[in-house]
Design a protein around this motif. Structure first.
Motif, short mmCIF file in Angstrom:
data_model
loop_
_atom_site.label_atom_id
_atom_site.label_comp_id
_atom_site.label_asym_id
_atom_site.label_seq_id
_atom_site.Cartn_x
_atom_site.Cartn_y
_atom_site.Cartn_z
N ALA A 234 -9.38 68.50 49.25
CA ALA A 234 -8.78 69.86 48.09
C ALA A 234 -9.57 69.36 46.69
O ALA A 234 -10.12 68.60 46.54
CB ALA A 234 -7.61 69.56 47.98
N HIS A 235 -9.95 70.86 46.25
CA HIS A 235 -10.62 70.75 44.98
C HIS A 235 -9.29 70.51 43.95
O HIS A 235 -9.53 69.79 42.94
CB HIS A 235 -11.03 72.34 44.90
CG HIS A 235 -12.02 72.63 45.77
ND1 HIS A 235 -11.97 73.31 46.68
CD2 HIS A 235 -13.59 72.58 45.41
CE1 HIS A 235 -13.05 73.70 47.42
NE2 HIS A 235 -13.77 73.18 46.57
N MET A 236 -8.17 70.96 44.14
CA MET A 236 -6.87 70.57 43.39
C MET A 236 -5.92 70.25 44.34
O MET A 236 -5.64 70.77 45.09
CB MET A 236 -6.75 71.70 42.46
CG MET A 236 -5.64 71.68 41.34
SD MET A 236 -3.90 72.17 42.11
CE MET A 236 -3.02 71.58 40.61
N SER A 237 -4.89 69.17 43.92
CA SER A 237 -3.71 68.74 44.35
C SER A 237 -2.56 68.34 43.55
O SER A 237 -3.03 67.96 42.38
CB SER A 237 -4.53 67.47 45.49
OG SER A 237 -3.32 67.13 46.27
N MET A 238 -1.63 68.47 43.89
CA MET A 238 -0.39 68.33 43.23
C MET A 238 0.61 67.80 43.89
O MET A 238 1.10 67.95 45.08
CB MET A 238 0.06 69.80 42.86
CG MET A 238 1.36 70.11 41.82
SD MET A 238 1.63 71.58 41.42
CE MET A 238 3.25 71.84 41.78
N ASP A 239 1.39 66.82 43.33
CA ASP A 239 2.49 66.20 43.77
C ASP A 239 3.62 66.87 43.39
O ASP A 239 3.84 66.66 41.93
CB ASP A 239 2.47 64.60 43.33
CG ASP A 239 3.87 64.10 43.84
OD1 ASP A 239 4.56 64.51 44.65
OD2 ASP A 239 4.35 62.91 43.41
N ALA A 240 4.33 67.53 44.02
CA ALA A 240 5.57 68.31 43.36
C ALA A 240 6.84 67.70 43.72
O ALA A 240 7.88 68.12 43.30
CB ALA A 240 5.55 69.69 44.28
N LEU A 241 6.73 66.60 44.42
CA LEU A 241 8.19 65.90 44.80
C LEU A 241 8.29 64.67 43.53
O LEU A 241 9.49 64.61 43.18
CB LEU A 241 8.09 65.09 46.11
CG LEU A 241 9.09 64.35 46.53
CD1 LEU A 241 10.60 65.13 46.47
CD2 LEU A 241 8.93 63.80 48.00
N GLY A 242 7.10 63.85 43.56
CA GLY A 242 7.64 62.87 42.65
C GLY A 242 7.97 61.53 43.32
O GLY A 242 9.11 61.04 43.32
N SER A 247 2.37 61.05 45.57
CA SER A 247 1.51 60.82 44.55
C SER A 247 0.15 60.29 44.87
O SER A 247 -0.94 60.94 44.68
CB SER A 247 1.96 60.17 43.24
OG SER A 247 1.19 59.84 42.23
N PHE A 248 0.12 59.26 45.70
CA PHE A 248 -1.01 58.53 45.94
C PHE A 248 -1.97 59.47 46.99
O PHE A 248 -2.90 59.59 46.99
CB PHE A 248 -0.65 57.25 46.99
CG PHE A 248 -1.87 56.53 47.51
CD1 PHE A 248 -2.38 55.64 46.90
CD2 PHE A 248 -2.31 56.98 48.85
CE1 PHE A 248 -3.55 54.55 47.23
CE2 PHE A 248 -3.66 56.14 49.08
CZ PHE A 248 -3.99 55.20 48.41
N ASN A 249 -1.05 60.14 48.08
CA ASN A 249 -1.68 61.23 49.09
C ASN A 249 -2.47 62.35 48.16
O ASN A 249 -3.70 62.77 48.55
CB ASN A 249 -0.96 61.73 49.80
CG ASN A 249 -0.37 60.84 50.90
OD1 ASN A 249 -1.13 59.65 51.20
ND2 ASN A 249 0.78 61.05 51.66
N SER A 250 -1.90 62.78 47.03
CA SER A 250 -2.53 63.94 46.43
C SER A 250 -3.64 63.39 45.76
O SER A 250 -4.61 64.23 45.69
CB SER A 250 -1.25 64.25 45.27
OG SER A 250 -1.94 65.37 44.52
N ILE A 251 -3.84 62.17 45.25
CA ILE A 251 -5.11 61.97 44.49
C ILE A 251 -6.05 61.52 45.72
O ILE A 251 -7.44 61.89 45.64
CB ILE A 251 -4.91 60.68 43.88
CG1 ILE A 251 -3.87 60.97 42.76
CG2 ILE A 251 -6.15 60.15 43.17
CD1 ILE A 251 -3.21 59.58 41.98
N VAL A 263 3.40 66.73 38.88
CA VAL A 263 4.47 67.33 38.11
C VAL A 263 5.86 66.93 38.52
O VAL A 263 6.68 66.71 37.80
CB VAL A 263 4.55 68.84 38.80
CG1 VAL A 263 5.70 69.58 38.44
CG2 VAL A 263 3.22 69.75 38.36
N GLY A 264 6.10 66.48 40.01
CA GLY A 264 7.22 65.83 40.30
C GLY A 264 7.56 64.54 39.52
O GLY A 264 6.25 63.74 39.11
N LEU A 265 8.56 64.39 38.99
CA LEU A 265 8.92 63.13 38.07
C LEU A 265 8.91 61.86 38.65
O LEU A 265 9.39 61.65 39.91
CB LEU A 265 10.33 63.53 37.50
CG LEU A 265 10.52 64.65 36.69
CD1 LEU A 265 11.98 64.63 35.89
CD2 LEU A 265 9.66 64.55 35.34
N MET A 266 8.18 60.78 38.04
CA MET A 266 8.28 59.41 38.49
C MET A 266 8.96 58.64 37.62
O MET A 266 8.41 57.92 36.71
CB MET A 266 6.57 59.11 38.52
CG MET A 266 5.85 59.92 39.49
SD MET A 266 6.08 60.02 41.16
CE MET A 266 5.45 58.50 41.63
#
Length: 347
Positions: A234-242, A247-251, A263-266
């Motif tokens: 992906a060019h851009m990815s977002m963790d919407a869950l937290g 988060s790891f997968n999104s990066i 975005v998802g709170l950690m």
């Protein structure tokens, strides 16, 4: 007024009769017509926010009508229909004067630093800087749904993620934040992959713009799946869950020079997740947070809503009464249902 109040963290909130709020000199009191149910409120109830003082009234996604103004308020008067960002900037600190009210050094947060909108009335400080006028035709429930998840996703996709037409965007988690991000990224011309654990949410994600879906409960390697669909990442990815996994997968699912937005709170035990730092260095990846959106940026979003490019009303889910809010708040510890739940009945 009636309000949802909790007196101890993690213990059941109750409906109580408490004193009506009064406006600060630069603030207003709003009669709440709708307020969203957000996982951030659950985190506050659990004690994950050290700014909360007990007893407390939660609620930060709101829309309603101004009923009283402070002596220093010049832009607003009783009877006007408004909403407000959940992070209210003071308008005077360095961050605010540089246009970054969402990270104000002295920010006011209804439902966190002050009593919130799970009530018939709520007091909002710094009104002239932060209130947003609602279009006459916009329902209060739709306006309330904008206040946290939708505007945070808008800034995450448009400002922080800098998404452009034709790019691949991966959204991990299809709750209110994720579905908002999918709709917004699709409207920006991106190719969106929705990732979640349930087929029901993924089917809905497809209806609002996702061009591909991944059921993480049935996919052994989500990162590999994203890279296969996108031919490289992906060019851009977002963790919407937290969550540490999302988060790891999104990066990890980014291509070279890709952009991750958290975005998802950690919070709590999830506050220090693992990061594939080897890939961050080798691929020159970007990692950014997104914390709300400034009131002045609402105009661009509102224009996209007015022209039909964005349809946040489709994301409004269950509508409940204030009496039902305590049980709904406690249930937010599980995964969200489809759409954004909103309190719309206060009597």
């Amino acid at each position: 007024m009636k309000a949802v109040v909790f007196e101890k963290f993690g213990e059941a909130p109750t409906i109580q009769t408490v004193a009506d709020p009064t406006p600060a000199q630069g603030g207003v009191v709003i009669k709440v017509e709708a307020t969203g149910l957000c996982r951030s409120d659950w985190h506050g109830w659990m004690g994950h926010d050290d700014g909360i003082r007990l007893p407390h009234v939660p609620g930060h996604e709101l829309a309603g009508v101004v009923v009283a103004t402070g002596k220093q308020v010049t832009r607003w008067k009783p009877g006007e229909r408004v909403t407000v960002p959940f992070a209210v900037g003071c308008g005077r600190c360095f961050e605010c004067t540089s246009g970054n009210h969402q990270v104000c050094e002295h920010q006011f947060q209804p439902g966190f630093s002050a009593w919130g909108s799970f009530a018939e009335y709520v007091a909002i400080d710094h009104a002239d800087t932060n209130l947003v006028r609602l279009p006459d035709k916009m329902e209060f429930a739709t306006a309330a749904s904008l206040g946290c998840r939708f505007v945070t996703s808008f800034r995450a996709i448009v400002d922080q993620g800098r998404v452009t037409p034709g790019e691949w965007v991966a959204v991990h988690g299809c709750g209110g934040v994720g579905l908002s991000a999918i709709m917004i990224a699709s409207a920006m011309g991106a190719n969106v992959i929705a990732i979640d654990l349930t087929d029901e949410k993924l089917d809905f994600a497809s209806k609002i713009g996702a061009v591909a879906t991944i059921n993480a409960s049935k996919t052994p390697n989500v990162v590999k799946a994203v890279k296969q669909i996108t031919n490289g990442g992906a060019h851009m990815s977002m963790d919407a869950l937290g969550h540490p996994t999302t988060s790891f997968n999104s990066i990890a699912n980014l291509r070279r020079r890709g952009r991750h937005v958290q975005v998802g709170l950690m919070l709590g035990d999830h506050a220090r997740p693992q990061i594939p730092m080897d890939k961050v260095i080798a691929f020159e990846l970007e990692i950014r947070g997104s914390h709300g959106m400034q009131a002045y940026r609402y105009q661009a979003m509102m224009e996209m809503i007015r022209t039909g490019k964005l349809k946040p009303e489709l994301l409004v889910g269950k509508r409940i009464s204030l009496e039902e809010a305590p049980a709904a708040l406690m249930a937010m510890g599980g995964f969200e249902g489809i759409g954004i739940g909103v309190v719309t009945k206060f009597q």
